[in-house]
Scaffold this motif. Structure first.
Motif, mmCIF file in Angstrom:
data_model
loop_
_atom_site.group_PDB
_atom_site.id
_atom_site.type_symbol
_atom_site.label_atom_id
_atom_site.label_comp_id
_atom_site.label_asym_id
_atom_site.label_seq_id
_atom_site.Cartn_x
_atom_site.Cartn_y
_atom_site.Cartn_z
ATOM 1 N N ASP A 1 9.286 104.517 30.545
ATOM 2 C CA ASP A 1 8.217 104.561 31.546
ATOM 3 C C ASP A 1 7.864 103.157 32.024
ATOM 4 O O ASP A 1 7.069 102.995 32.953
ATOM 5 C CB ASP A 1 6.963 105.206 30.944
ATOM 6 C CG ASP A 1 7.166 106.683 30.672
ATOM 7 O OD1 ASP A 1 7.950 107.310 31.403
ATOM 8 O OD2 ASP A 1 6.556 107.205 29.720
ATOM 9 N N ILE A 2 8.430 102.149 31.360
ATOM 10 C CA ILE A 2 8.196 100.747 31.720
ATOM 11 C C ILE A 2 9.535 100.106 32.024
ATOM 12 O O ILE A 2 10.449 100.139 31.195
ATOM 13 C CB ILE A 2 7.511 99.976 30.566
ATOM 14 C CG1 ILE A 2 6.246 100.692 30.101
ATOM 15 C CG2 ILE A 2 7.224 98.540 30.980
ATOM 16 C CD1 ILE A 2 5.156 100.763 31.128
ATOM 17 N N LEU A 3 9.669 99.514 33.210
ATOM 18 C CA LEU A 3 10.921 98.843 33.557
ATOM 19 C C LEU A 3 10.650 97.394 33.952
ATOM 20 O O LEU A 3 9.797 97.118 34.806
ATOM 21 C CB LEU A 3 11.637 99.580 34.689
ATOM 22 C CG LEU A 3 12.351 100.870 34.303
ATOM 23 C CD1 LEU A 3 13.035 101.488 35.520
ATOM 24 C CD2 LEU A 3 13.378 100.615 33.199
ATOM 25 N N ILE A 4 11.378 96.503 33.311
ATOM 26 C CA ILE A 4 11.346 95.063 33.590
ATOM 27 C C ILE A 4 12.756 94.693 34.035
ATOM 28 O O ILE A 4 13.739 95.264 33.543
ATOM 29 C CB ILE A 4 10.921 94.293 32.327
ATOM 30 C CG1 ILE A 4 9.494 94.688 31.938
ATOM 31 C CG2 ILE A 4 11.011 92.782 32.534
ATOM 32 C CD1 ILE A 4 9.048 94.162 30.586
ATOM 33 N N LYS B 1 7.095 99.734 37.223
ATOM 34 C CA LYS B 1 8.293 98.906 37.370
ATOM 35 C C LYS B 1 7.920 97.518 37.884
ATOM 36 O O LYS B 1 7.242 97.391 38.900
ATOM 37 C CB LYS B 1 9.278 99.567 38.334
ATOM 38 C CG LYS B 1 10.574 98.783 38.535
ATOM 39 C CD LYS B 1 11.428 99.374 39.643
ATOM 40 C CE LYS B 1 11.970 100.729 39.274
ATOM 41 N NZ LYS B 1 12.945 101.213 40.291
ATOM 42 N N LEU B 2 8.372 96.505 37.157
ATOM 43 C CA LEU B 2 8.167 95.119 37.578
ATOM 44 C C LEU B 2 9.352 94.666 38.423
ATOM 45 O O LEU B 2 10.504 94.837 38.034
ATOM 46 C CB LEU B 2 8.030 94.209 36.350
ATOM 47 C CG LEU B 2 7.918 92.708 36.639
ATOM 48 C CD1 LEU B 2 6.570 92.368 37.254
ATOM 49 C CD2 LEU B 2 8.129 91.889 35.373
ATOM 50 N N ASN C 1 5.939 92.184 42.004
ATOM 51 C CA ASN C 1 5.249 93.429 42.309
ATOM 52 C C ASN C 1 5.329 94.343 41.095
ATOM 53 O O ASN C 1 6.382 94.434 40.446
ATOM 54 C CB ASN C 1 5.877 94.153 43.499
ATOM 55 C CG ASN C 1 5.444 93.564 44.830
ATOM 56 O OD1 ASN C 1 4.512 92.764 44.895
ATOM 57 N ND2 ASN C 1 6.118 93.959 45.890
ATOM 58 N N VAL C 2 4.223 95.003 40.793
ATOM 59 C CA VAL C 2 4.242 96.109 39.846
ATOM 60 C C VAL C 2 3.872 97.337 40.650
ATOM 61 O O VAL C 2 2.720 97.511 41.047
ATOM 62 C CB VAL C 2 3.247 95.891 38.687
ATOM 63 C CG1 VAL C 2 3.220 97.120 37.784
ATOM 64 C CG2 VAL C 2 3.628 94.654 37.883
ATOM 65 N N ASP D 1 -1.302 95.056 29.853
ATOM 66 C CA ASP D 1 -2.308 95.830 30.592
ATOM 67 C C ASP D 1 -1.844 96.085 32.028
ATOM 68 O O ASP D 1 -2.022 97.188 32.566
ATOM 69 C CB ASP D 1 -3.643 95.081 30.613
ATOM 70 C CG ASP D 1 -4.353 95.130 29.271
ATOM 71 O OD1 ASP D 1 -3.981 95.977 28.441
ATOM 72 O OD2 ASP D 1 -5.271 94.323 29.061
ATOM 73 N N ILE D 2 -1.245 95.065 32.643
ATOM 74 C CA ILE D 2 -0.761 95.200 34.022
ATOM 75 C C ILE D 2 0.307 96.292 34.119
ATOM 76 O O ILE D 2 0.326 97.086 35.068
ATOM 77 C CB ILE D 2 -0.192 93.849 34.528
ATOM 78 C CG1 ILE D 2 -1.322 92.837 34.768
ATOM 79 C CG2 ILE D 2 0.636 94.040 35.791
ATOM 80 C CD1 ILE D 2 -2.191 93.134 35.967
ATOM 81 N N LEU D 3 1.196 96.362 33.117
ATOM 82 C CA LEU D 3 2.286 97.338 33.141
ATOM 83 C C LEU D 3 1.928 98.645 32.444
ATOM 84 O O LEU D 3 2.760 99.541 32.329
ATOM 85 C CB LEU D 3 3.549 96.747 32.505
ATOM 86 C CG LEU D 3 4.548 96.142 33.507
ATOM 87 C CD1 LEU D 3 4.006 94.838 34.063
ATOM 88 C CD2 LEU D 3 5.905 95.920 32.890
#
Length: 552
Positions: free
Chosen positions: A471-474, A3-4, A74-75, A112-114
């Protein structure tokens, strides 16, 4: 889940020596002002611009290309900093500072970061490649202009370079992407090709073995006089091995050429079927109605034009496949001719060897060597074919499991889609989305307040689906949705929907609202950022400027 969260944005105008920094909550953030025209949209647009989006339009007077923007994020527990000046990105993560001078390299770093790997098919090449940030951010940014006349399409530029967008983008975040299935099918195709090549080799070499064995009628070897004929024997073995290698290579080329012709012919058959279907659909769309003779609608005409384009592409594909088949057939004939010449050479050399002393014993010995080599080749290619068959069986199981998982996930998502649609539609009142299915991103055919209410409903539905299933949140941003004069009742309903289905999301959100409409919300539910003119000022210019990261 990765999560970003954006902790703050810093904006610096070096030319006019003004700047500002805005801090955010990890939950819901309301960007508000007493009046319009203060900079709410400019601030929200700047956040997603710094993340790499090519924003379609900024408010007049916001000289974003001359400003320096920096996000502190923050990630999960990892702090990262993203700085942008025009098309240059500078990042800092774990004390490592990097510079990126193009969208592609920055997008790779960001994904890559996320822990992302969003691959989309480009219209130009037809190949799958890593998506740029413009596509990555589509589900998370709803602007005040284009997002309320189109549906997830025009807020960010250059997204239309990809096929199937925005559907394919949402499929990625919702876990419905065919990316894994595509990868498995490609592996299956390649392994099947190699298996067939191996079986083709087995068949060809077996034919040679049977023919050679029958011709030579070998019964055994007597080595009493072998020492006297050593020189002749060694020469015979050398010649035989040389011819065996050449024959094997030619046979492999013949098998591979036949496989390629079969693939082209199979593709040609499929394309011809598609062309037939396209022509049928084209004929079904008349220029005038056969009953009332009315002119076709714009949508029908466009559909006809699209079918015409598809027919043109299919015809070109057929021409290309016919060309490939013709060229490959010529290669195959050449290989056969080479094999024929090789066989003649083989026979000529055998005739010369027949004149050697003790030829019967030597011939038997060499024949046995030839047959042994052919048996080894048959065993080798049988092993390859069996190995590929085992891998194919495993892949078929994986494909079956993946199809079943995708089916179950789609059913669950569809169930949740209908649930949210029913609940939010009831709250909104008087909207017609009953026939709207999940992942249908066609234009909403309404106007005025009805259009705003329908689009807001859809944006809230998809925001909840992404938040609950990705699975990825922005962070998700909704700029002002009030673009028309609306009644107090409709205004209340729309803000109630925002309260229940947006600020309650388990992710960071941004929402643009003027101060008078804050009465619909409880201040304790949100972090309020009250903006005043000018958005940038010189009060803390030096201090803010010094906080920017520098890449020496």
């Amino acid at each position: 889940m990765n999560k970003l969260v954006i902790n703050s944005i810093t904006i610096v105008d070096y030319q006019n020596e003004v700047a500002n920094k805005f801090n955010f909550s990890s939950k819901s953030n309301f960007i508000t002002s007493i009046d319009n025209g203060v900079g709410k949209s400019s601030l929200i647009k700047s956040i997603y611009y710094t993340l790499g989006a090519k924003i379609k339009s900024f408010p007049s007077g916001w000289n974003f290309k001359e400003y320096t923007f920096q996000l502190d994020c923050n990630v999960n527990e990892r702090n990262i900093i993203i700085k942008r000046l025009d098309n240059v990105f500078i990042t800092k993560s774990e004390d490592i500072i990097q510079s990126f001078y193009d969208e592609k390299s920055f997008s790779k770093w960001f994904q890559d970061i996320l822990g992302m790997n969003m691959l989309l098919q480009t219209k130009k090449s037809g190949k799958f490649s890593l998506a740029y940030m413009n596509a990555v951010l589509v589900p998370f940014y709803i602007d005040q202009d284009n997002s309320w006349s189109s549906f997830y399409r025009d807020a960010i530029e250059n997204v239309d370079m990809y096929n199937g967008q925005p559907k394919t983008i949402f499929e990625y975040y919702l876990g419905l992407s065919n990316e894994k299935m595509y990868s498995l099918e490609e592996k299956k195709k390649n392994i099947t090709l190699k298996k067939n090549e191996a079986l083709g080799q087995v068949k060809q070499i077996t034919n040679v073995y049977d023919s050679y064995s029958s011709e030579k009628k070998t019964e055994g070897v007597d080595y009493q006089n072998f020492e006297k004929e050593r020189a002749e024997l060694e020469e015979y073995i050398r010649i035989t091995n040389e011819l065996s290698v050449k024959m094997s290579k030619i046979l492999k080329k013949i098998a591979e050429s036949r496989t390629r012709i079969n693939i082209h012919e199979s593709d040609l058959s499929e394309v011809k079927k598609l062309l037939s279907l396209t022509r049928k659909r084209f004929k079904d769309i008349e220029y005038r109605c056969t009953y009332c003779h009315s002119i076709l609608t714009k949508e029908q005409s466009l559909a006809r034009l699209e079918l015409a384009d598809n027919e043109f592409e299919l015809k070109n594909r057929i021409l290309k496949l016919n060309k490939n088949i013709s060229e490959e057939t010529k290669k195959l004939e050449k290989y056969k001719e080479n094999f024929k010449l090789l066989k003649i050479n083989f026979d000529e050399r055998n005739d010369k060897i027949n004149k050697l002393k003790m030829i019967t014993n030597i011939e038997d010995y060499v024949s046995q060597n030839v047959l042994a080599e052919l048996r080894n080749l048959i065993s080798k290619y049988n092993f390859v074919a069996n190995d590929k068959e085992m891998k194919l069986n495993q892949l078929k199981k994986e494909i079956s499991i993946e199809k079943n998982n995708l089916k179950k996930r789609r059913e669950l998502l569809n169930k949740n889609f209908e649930k949210f649609k029913r609940e939010i539609s009831d709250m909104m009142g008087e909207i017609s989305l009953n026939d709207r299915k999940i992942l249908n991103f066609s234009k909403v055919k309404e106007t005025g307040t009805a259009l705003n209410k329908s689009l807001l409903t859809l944006y809230l539905i998809y925001s909840n689906l992404v938040c609950d299933n990705s699975d990825i949140l922005i962070p998700i941003a909704i700029d002002s949705f009030i673009k028309n004069e609306i009644s107090d009742s409709n205004e209340r309903r729309m803000f109630e929907a925002v309260r229940n289905y947006f600020i309650s999301l388990d992710t960071q959100t941004f929402f643009s609202i003027i101060q008078k409409n804050m009465s619909y919300f409880d201040d304790s539910e949100v972090n309020t950022i009250l903006l005043t003119k000018p958005l940038l000022n010189n009060k803390k210019f030096q201090e803010i400027k010094s906080s920017l990261i520098i890449n020496y």
